[in-house]
Write an enzyme that holds these catalytic residues in place. Structure first.
Site, PDB file in Angstrom:
ATOM      1  N   ASP A 202       0.836  -1.196   0.000  1.00 18.71           N
ATOM      2  CA  ASP A 202       0.000   0.000   0.000  1.00 18.71           C
ATOM      3  C   ASP A 202       0.872   1.248   0.000  1.00 18.71           C
ATOM      4  O   ASP A 202       0.649   2.202  -0.758  1.00 18.71           O
ATOM      5  CB  ASP A 202      -0.916  -0.030   1.226  1.00 18.71           C
ATOM      6  CG  ASP A 202      -2.009   1.018   1.187  1.00 18.71           C
ATOM      7  OD1 ASP A 202      -2.148   1.720   0.169  1.00 18.71           O
ATOM      8  OD2 ASP A 202      -2.737   1.140   2.191  1.00 18.71           O
TER       9      ASP A 202
ATOM     10  N   ASP B  33       2.019   3.878  -3.517  1.00 17.33           N
ATOM     11  CA  ASP B  33       1.757   5.318  -3.545  1.00 17.33           C
ATOM     12  C   ASP B  33       3.054   6.093  -3.751  1.00 17.33           C
ATOM     13  O   ASP B  33       3.083   7.112  -4.452  1.00 17.33           O
ATOM     14  CB  ASP B  33       1.072   5.764  -2.251  1.00 17.33           C
ATOM     15  CG  ASP B  33      -0.424   5.494  -2.282  1.00 17.33           C
ATOM     16  OD1 ASP B  33      -0.908   4.961  -3.290  1.00 17.33           O
ATOM     17  OD2 ASP B  33      -1.108   5.800  -1.288  1.00 17.33           O
TER      18      ASP B  33
END
Length: 355
Positions: free
Chosen positions: A246, A250
């Site tokens: 995650d 990003d």
């Protein structure tokens, strides 16, 4: 071919960007002689507003009956309170779990026309072409959690738990993917500190021996985070757990300069996949026709490739995106001096015309 595609517009800018991706899919169907049928379902804040739950049972059932699921975005500021019993993001987690999609593929490929959009030097990122494979249905986001009082002090805990089969299946998927690319896999963990990462590390090392034709290395997540911005071109396929993935994806998205450029696919054991741009619902831009639909359109290309097995059609969409960028079309997140500024629908039209 005939295919049933479940559309989940979701919240904020979701309906706008999804409409542009469907526009492109319709052109693909017309040009190549396919028939795509669509249904729409509720998820996220829109679903909470209508039904009180972030993922209605009907939505999940209809998704399972489809050939592919195309999601735009979830998230609504009025549900941002972390103490809220129901939040839009719960719908996304439940959907991934319900569909059994355990691997999230996030390709990071730089377009030479957009090197200016990144804050990182062009010579560092010009050859970047990597995919992060993130485990999606296990780890700390799904582990045991709670609050308790110890010696009169309130605390909270979240548990990162993985089983060997969970690690094996996502690592094997990463190696199979690497065989179609540059044949290199980097497994990312924190085995010097975490027991769950030691299990991950041991399992990845063992699976790697089944792929002698693929170069393999393992890296701690903090080192991977540094190298992602300093030497990003050394990576081909990166495989890691849910939380680390995650965060790293990003970070990697900033190599491309805008989240509006990056698609994703969530895959399981079969052909049914969940496709979505990596950006959020950006509610402050809703209805303004200013956001970049390319990430959603490229997610549609991944849908064509992975669920419908239409490689030529997927390449046509990707080629159309490259051609539009080469022609100078820009949404404001990737705008540069001399560019041709267009809105959400304008960019979708330009790409559809070039397909």
């Amino acid at each position: 071919m005939k295919a049933q595609i479940m559309l989940l517009p979701g919240d904020g800018i979701g309906p706008e960007v999804l409409a542009e991706a469907v526009k492109v899919l319709d052109v693909v169907a017309d040009k190549y002689g396919h028939e795509f049928a669509y249904e729409e379902g509720l998820i996220g804040g829109a679903a909470i507003d209508a039904t009180g739950t972030a993922l209605p049972a009907e939505t999940l059932q209809r998704c399972k009956q489809s050939d592919a699921v195309f999601l735009a975005a979830v998230g609504d500021p009025k549900y941002d309170d972390p103490r809220a019993a129901v939040r839009p993001e719960q719908g996304l987690l439940a959907l991934r779990k319900g569909l059994g999609v355990f691997a999230n593929l996030r390709p990071i490929k730089l377009y030479k026309q957009l090197l200016h959009a990144s804050t990182i030097k062009a010579e560092v990122i010009e050859n970047v072409d990597l995919v992060v494979v993130r485990e999606l249905t296990g780890g700390i986001y799904f582990g045991e959690r709670g609050r308790k009082t110890v010696d009169g002090v309130q605390g909270a805990y979240d548990t990162m738990f993985y089983t060997v089969p969970e690690v094996e299946r996502v690592v094997r998927l990463a190696f199979d993917l690497a065989r179609t690319r540059r044949k290199k896999v980097t497994s990312v963990d924190k085995a010097n500190v975490l027991e769950s990462s030691r299990l991950w590390h041991e399992t990845a090392d063992r699976v790697a021996k089944e792929y002698p034709d693929v170069e393999y290395d393992s890296m701690y997540v903090d080192i991977a985070a540094m190298r992602m911005v300093r030497y990003p071109s050394v990576f081909d396929v990166v495989v890691t757990g849910n939380m680390f993935g995650d965060i790293l994806t990003d970070e990697a998205s900033m190599l491309a300069g805008s989240m509006g450029m990056l698609p994703s696919a969530a895959l399981g054991a079969g052909t049914l996949g969940l496709y979505e741009p990596i950006h959020g619902s950006a509610p402050k831009y809703t209805g303004q026709d200013v956001v970049n639909p390319i990430a959603t359109i490229l997610s549609g290309a991944m849908l064509l490739r992975h669920s419908l097995r239409l490689e030529k059609e997927a390449e046509a969409v990707e080629g159309a995106v490259a051609a539009v960028l080469e022609a100078g079309y820009r949404t404001r997140d990737i705008m540069e001096e001399g560019g041709r500024l267009v809105g959400t629908s304008g960019m979708g039209n330009a790409i559809a015309e070039r397909v």
